[in-house]
Design an enzyme around this catalytic site. Structure first.
Site, short mmCIF file in Angstrom:
data_model
loop_
_atom_site.label_atom_id
_atom_site.label_comp_id
_atom_site.label_asym_id
_atom_site.label_seq_id
_atom_site.Cartn_x
_atom_site.Cartn_y
_atom_site.Cartn_z
N ARG A 7 0.80 -1.36 -0.12
CA ARG A 7 -0.14 0.02 0.15
C ARG A 7 0.89 1.26 0.14
NH1 ARG A 7 -3.31 -0.50 4.97
NH2 ARG A 7 -1.47 -1.24 5.98
N ASN A 41 -6.06 -2.96 2.74
CA ASN A 41 -6.09 -4.35 2.66
C ASN A 41 -7.29 -4.91 2.96
OD1 ASN A 41 -3.16 -4.55 2.52
ND2 ASN A 41 -2.77 -4.31 4.98
#
Length: 175
Positions: free
Chosen positions: A78, A96
């Protein structure tokens, strides 16, 4: 040669001074005022042309959802995704999921000048930034990630009434 130029300038000043009641200005002042007036005219023309171009160059914002499968959690995926999106000037988000994937949305601008259309209905066009980001998500990712699959869906184009409004102002990581 310089003497001829100075003599010519002197004669011009004398002729100018005799034809006006105001004190003579230097030839540079006369020249610079002419340049300034022609520059002002050119600026006005350029501003008019730019305004016309902006009115006809409508920017649409296109949003694409994505999901990346594989070893993409616990490997700073990320963080790297956010950095790549910012590098390319994209906005959106990623997070996530409980399934072990990373999903998100990204948004990019597409002007009618790039597409050749003004109607805002055709979403088949993509900017080079969007293509580069999709390739990065599917092939590169973070250094320790292992990407098995990458999907993109729901390519949404902003409606004509909100064509000039971004959905996102930055790219964010949702925790």
């Amino acid at each position: 040669m310089k003497a001829i130029i100075y003599l010519s300038i002197g004669l011009l000043l004398m002729i100018y001074a005799s034809s006006t009641s105001s004190p003579p200005r230097s030839p540079l002042a006369v020249t610079s005022s002419k340049i300034m007036s022609s520059t002002d005219e050119a600026d006005t023309k350029n501003n008019d042309a730019e305004r016309d171009h902006q009115e006809h160059n409508i920017t649409r914002y296109i949003t694409i959802k994505f999901e990346v499968f594989g070893r993409v959690q616990g490997v700073f995926f990320r963080k790297y995704t956010k950095a790549k999106a910012e590098e390319l000037g994209l906005t959106g988000w990623c997070r996530n999921t409980p399934r072990g994937t990373v999903q998100g949305e990204f948004e990019y601008a597409l002007s009618s000048a790039e597409t050749g259309t003004d109607n805002g209905n055709n979403t088949d066009e993509e900017s080079w930034e969007a293509i580069a980001f999709q390739r990065w998500l599917c092939r590169t990712g973070s250094p320790k990630s292992k990407i098995d699959e990458c999907t993109f869906s729901e390519k949404l184009s902003s409606s004509s009434s909100s064509a000039r409004t971004r959905k996102y102002d930055a790219f964010r990581v949702i925790r």
